[in-house]
Design a protein around this motif. Structure first.
Motif, PDB file in Angstrom:
ATOM      1  N   MET A 196     -37.028 141.849 -12.480  1.00 45.81           N
ATOM      2  CA  MET A 196     -37.207 143.055 -11.696  1.00 45.81           C
ATOM      3  C   MET A 196     -38.131 144.014 -12.441  1.00 45.81           C
ATOM      4  SD  MET A 196     -34.254 145.448 -10.089  1.00 45.81           S
ATOM      5  CE  MET A 196     -34.010 144.610  -8.569  1.00 45.81           C
ATOM      6  N   TYR A 197     -38.992 144.704 -11.736  1.00 49.27           N
ATOM      7  CA  TYR A 197     -39.988 145.611 -12.299  1.00 49.27           C
ATOM      8  C   TYR A 197     -39.372 146.997 -12.524  1.00 49.27           C
ATOM      9  CZ  TYR A 197     -44.343 148.198 -12.746  1.00 49.27           C
ATOM     10  OH  TYR A 197     -45.354 148.984 -13.205  1.00 49.27           O
ATOM     11  N   TRP A 198     -39.389 147.493 -13.754  1.00 47.32           N
ATOM     12  CA  TRP A 198     -38.761 148.782 -14.077  1.00 47.32           C
ATOM     13  C   TRP A 198     -39.725 149.793 -14.665  1.00 47.32           C
ATOM     14  CZ3 TRP A 198     -34.043 150.315 -12.645  1.00 47.32           C
ATOM     15  CH2 TRP A 198     -33.177 149.331 -12.184  1.00 47.32           C
ATOM     16  N   LYS A 199     -41.007 149.517 -14.682  1.00 46.06           N
ATOM     17  CA  LYS A 199     -41.990 150.458 -15.231  1.00 46.06           C
ATOM     18  C   LYS A 199     -42.373 151.453 -14.140  1.00 46.06           C
ATOM     19  CE  LYS A 199     -43.206 148.034 -19.110  1.00 46.06           C
ATOM     20  NZ  LYS A 199     -42.382 148.333 -20.193  1.00 46.06           N
ATOM     21  N   LEU A 200     -41.494 152.388 -13.883  1.00 40.55           N
ATOM     22  CA  LEU A 200     -41.695 153.360 -12.814  1.00 40.55           C
ATOM     23  C   LEU A 200     -42.387 154.604 -13.337  1.00 40.55           C
ATOM     24  CD1 LEU A 200     -38.149 153.075 -11.229  1.00 40.55           C
ATOM     25  CD2 LEU A 200     -40.229 151.963 -10.457  1.00 40.55           C
ATOM     26  N   ILE A 257     -31.823 156.281 -11.795  1.00 38.72           N
ATOM     27  CA  ILE A 257     -32.502 154.993 -11.909  1.00 38.72           C
ATOM     28  C   ILE A 257     -32.323 154.421 -13.313  1.00 38.72           C
ATOM     29  CG2 ILE A 257     -34.794 153.898 -11.935  1.00 38.72           C
ATOM     30  CD1 ILE A 257     -35.462 155.748  -9.528  1.00 38.72           C
ATOM     31  N   SER A 258     -32.351 155.263 -14.326  1.00 39.22           N
ATOM     32  CA  SER A 258     -32.146 154.804 -15.705  1.00 39.22           C
ATOM     33  C   SER A 258     -30.736 154.260 -15.905  1.00 39.22           C
ATOM     34  CB  SER A 258     -32.406 155.945 -16.685  1.00 39.22           C
ATOM     35  OG  SER A 258     -33.748 156.362 -16.610  1.00 39.22           O
ATOM     36  N   ILE A 259     -29.751 154.895 -15.296  1.00 35.03           N
ATOM     37  CA  ILE A 259     -28.369 154.404 -15.378  1.00 35.03           C
ATOM     38  C   ILE A 259     -28.260 153.059 -14.661  1.00 35.03           C
ATOM     39  CG2 ILE A 259     -25.988 154.827 -14.633  1.00 35.03           C
ATOM     40  CD1 ILE A 259     -26.557 157.833 -15.182  1.00 35.03           C
ATOM     41  N   CYS A 260     -28.910 152.938 -13.515  1.00 38.06           N
ATOM     42  CA  CYS A 260     -28.917 151.653 -12.795  1.00 38.06           C
ATOM     43  C   CYS A 260     -29.526 150.557 -13.658  1.00 38.06           C
ATOM     44  CB  CYS A 260     -29.693 151.780 -11.487  1.00 38.06           C
ATOM     45  SG  CYS A 260     -28.871 152.810 -10.260  1.00 38.06           S
ATOM     46  N   TYR A 261     -30.582 150.878 -14.359  1.00 37.63           N
ATOM     47  CA  TYR A 261     -31.210 149.911 -15.256  1.00 37.63           C
ATOM     48  C   TYR A 261     -30.218 149.430 -16.309  1.00 37.63           C
ATOM     49  CZ  TYR A 261     -34.223 148.040 -18.917  1.00 37.63           C
ATOM     50  OH  TYR A 261     -34.780 147.237 -19.868  1.00 37.63           O
ATOM     51  N   LEU A 315     -25.933 146.733 -20.182  1.00 37.48           N
ATOM     52  CA  LEU A 315     -25.889 147.518 -21.404  1.00 37.48           C
ATOM     53  C   LEU A 315     -24.775 148.557 -21.402  1.00 37.48           C
ATOM     54  CD1 LEU A 315     -29.710 148.025 -21.942  1.00 37.48           C
ATOM     55  CD2 LEU A 315     -28.215 146.303 -22.927  1.00 37.48           C
ATOM     56  N   LEU A 316     -24.227 148.877 -20.249  1.00 37.69           N
ATOM     57  CA  LEU A 316     -23.067 149.763 -20.198  1.00 37.69           C
ATOM     58  C   LEU A 316     -21.831 148.901 -20.328  1.00 37.69           C
ATOM     59  CD1 LEU A 316     -23.778 152.389 -17.393  1.00 37.69           C
ATOM     60  CD2 LEU A 316     -23.799 152.717 -19.847  1.00 37.69           C
ATOM     61  N   GLN A 317     -21.031 149.200 -21.316  1.00 33.31           N
ATOM     62  CA  GLN A 317     -19.854 148.378 -21.544  1.00 33.31           C
ATOM     63  C   GLN A 317     -18.694 148.816 -20.664  1.00 33.31           C
ATOM     64  OE1 GLN A 317     -18.966 147.920 -25.632  1.00 33.31           O
ATOM     65  NE2 GLN A 317     -17.257 146.561 -25.286  1.00 33.31           N
ATOM     66  N   THR A 318     -18.574 150.113 -20.457  1.00 36.32           N
ATOM     67  CA  THR A 318     -17.445 150.620 -19.694  1.00 36.32           C
ATOM     68  C   THR A 318     -17.798 151.967 -19.096  1.00 36.32           C
ATOM     69  OG1 THR A 318     -15.120 151.263 -19.795  1.00 36.32           O
ATOM     70  CG2 THR A 318     -16.411 151.704 -21.741  1.00 36.32           C
ATOM     71  N   THR A 319     -17.096 152.345 -18.069  1.00 36.00           N
ATOM     72  CA  THR A 319     -17.264 153.682 -17.492  1.00 36.00           C
ATOM     73  C   THR A 319     -16.081 154.571 -17.843  1.00 36.00           C
ATOM     74  OG1 THR A 319     -16.258 152.928 -15.433  1.00 36.00           O
ATOM     75  CG2 THR A 319     -18.685 152.888 -15.573  1.00 36.00           C
ATOM     76  N   SER A 320     -15.065 154.011 -18.485  1.00 33.76           N
ATOM     77  CA  SER A 320     -13.893 154.805 -18.858  1.00 33.76           C
ATOM     78  C   SER A 320     -14.150 155.526 -20.172  1.00 33.76           C
ATOM     79  CB  SER A 320     -12.665 153.897 -18.992  1.00 33.76           C
ATOM     80  OG  SER A 320     -12.875 152.958 -20.017  1.00 33.76           O
ATOM     81  N   ASP A 321     -13.335 156.544 -20.445  1.00 31.07           N
ATOM     82  CA  ASP A 321     -13.458 157.297 -21.682  1.00 31.07           C
ATOM     83  C   ASP A 321     -13.176 156.396 -22.874  1.00 31.07           C
ATOM     84  OD1 ASP A 321     -14.036 159.541 -20.281  1.00 31.07           O
ATOM     85  OD2 ASP A 321     -12.011 160.371 -20.354  1.00 31.07           O
ATOM     86  N   GLY A 322     -13.877 156.641 -23.940  1.00 31.54           N
ATOM     87  CA  GLY A 322     -13.679 155.850 -25.145  1.00 31.54           C
ATOM     88  C   GLY A 322     -14.807 156.064 -26.123  1.00 31.54           C
ATOM     89  N   ARG A 323     -14.770 155.359 -27.224  1.00 31.70           N
ATOM     90  CA  ARG A 323     -15.761 155.541 -28.280  1.00 31.70           C
ATOM     91  C   ARG A 323     -17.056 154.790 -28.005  1.00 31.70           C
ATOM     92  NH1 ARG A 323     -13.551 156.071 -34.137  1.00 31.70           N
ATOM     93  NH2 ARG A 323     -15.783 156.081 -34.312  1.00 31.70           N
ATOM     94  N   THR A 324     -16.994 153.586 -27.449  1.00 33.36           N
ATOM     95  CA  THR A 324     -18.184 152.773 -27.246  1.00 33.36           C
ATOM     96  C   THR A 324     -18.662 152.890 -25.806  1.00 33.36           C
ATOM     97  OG1 THR A 324     -17.383 151.228 -28.902  1.00 33.36           O
ATOM     98  CG2 THR A 324     -19.144 150.446 -27.446  1.00 33.36           C
ATOM     99  N   LYS A 325     -19.894 153.335 -25.654  1.00 34.92           N
ATOM    100  CA  LYS A 325     -20.466 153.466 -24.322  1.00 34.92           C
ATOM    101  C   LYS A 325     -21.557 152.428 -24.071  1.00 34.92           C
ATOM    102  CE  LYS A 325     -18.206 157.112 -22.973  1.00 34.92           C
ATOM    103  NZ  LYS A 325     -17.108 156.970 -22.076  1.00 34.92           N
ATOM    104  N   LEU A 326     -22.294 152.051 -25.103  1.00 29.87           N
ATOM    105  CA  LEU A 326     -23.348 151.061 -24.953  1.00 29.87           C
ATOM    106  C   LEU A 326     -22.965 149.809 -25.725  1.00 29.87           C
ATOM    107  CD1 LEU A 326     -26.565 153.210 -25.427  1.00 29.87           C
ATOM    108  CD2 LEU A 326     -25.659 152.315 -23.305  1.00 29.87           C
TER     109      LEU A 326
END
Length: 170
Positions: free
Chosen positions: A1-5, A18-22, A28-39
């Motif tokens: 998919m082309y992401w160079k917008l 759009i960056s979050i969708c990417y 690359l997003l591990q979880t949407t819940s609260d916690g220490r690790t996001k990426l």
């Protein structure tokens, strides 16, 4: 998919979404819940370093409009103006307000200091780099140019938080 917008004034409000969708599509997003690790931890350090630099630059642009924030090239202060074969000197972040300038070199390392013989020290290359930027930017020796090494916070026990004055430069 082309992401160079390309974002402009008509679609820039969608840039974050759009960056979050990417990140989601790339896993690359591990979880949407609260916690220490996001990426995910498998992002390479160079990619995270660039993201860190860009975040700081955009933070100053958005939150401090009274300061001119840019990632600018610093010309070498040669005596005769001859600069052939000299490398490009690029700041991560340069902040200007009136006659004052702050050059920020953003560093994203797993270990912010180096340890030798049980003594923690800053990476000497980082000090040389920021001092070179400051000295070449303050061509008239006004003392109005300062430099900052800005390290991303880690869980290490020893974290740099020092001020130095070297050759009249802070």
């Amino acid at each position: 998919m082309y992401w160079k917008l390309q974002f402009n004034k008509n679609n820039q409000t969608h840039q974050m979404l759009i960056s979050i969708c990417y990140l989601i599509l790339k896993g690359l997003l591990q979880t949407t819940s609260d916690g220490r690790t996001k990426l995910m931890d498998f992002l390479d350090e160079q990619c995270m370093c660039r993201l860190y630099e860009k975040f700081i630059l955009e933070y100053f642009k958005k939150e401090h409009p009274e300061v001119k924030a840019s990632a600018s090239q610093i010309p070498w202060d040669t005596d005769d103006g001859y600069r052939e074969m000299l490398p490009v000197m690029q700041s991560d972040i340069t902040l200007k307000q009136r006659d004052r300038t702050l050059v920020i070199d953003a560093k994203y390392y797993a270990h912010t200091t180096q340890k030798q013989y049980d003594v923690n020290t800053l990476h000497s290359g980082n000090l040389y780099q920021i001092l070179t930027c400051v000295k070449n930017l303050d061509t008239e020796n006004t003392g109005n140019v300062s430099g900052m090494l800005l390290y991303a916070k880690t869980d290490e026990l020893v974290l740099p938080n020092n001020n130095y004055i070297m050759g009249g430069f802070e």
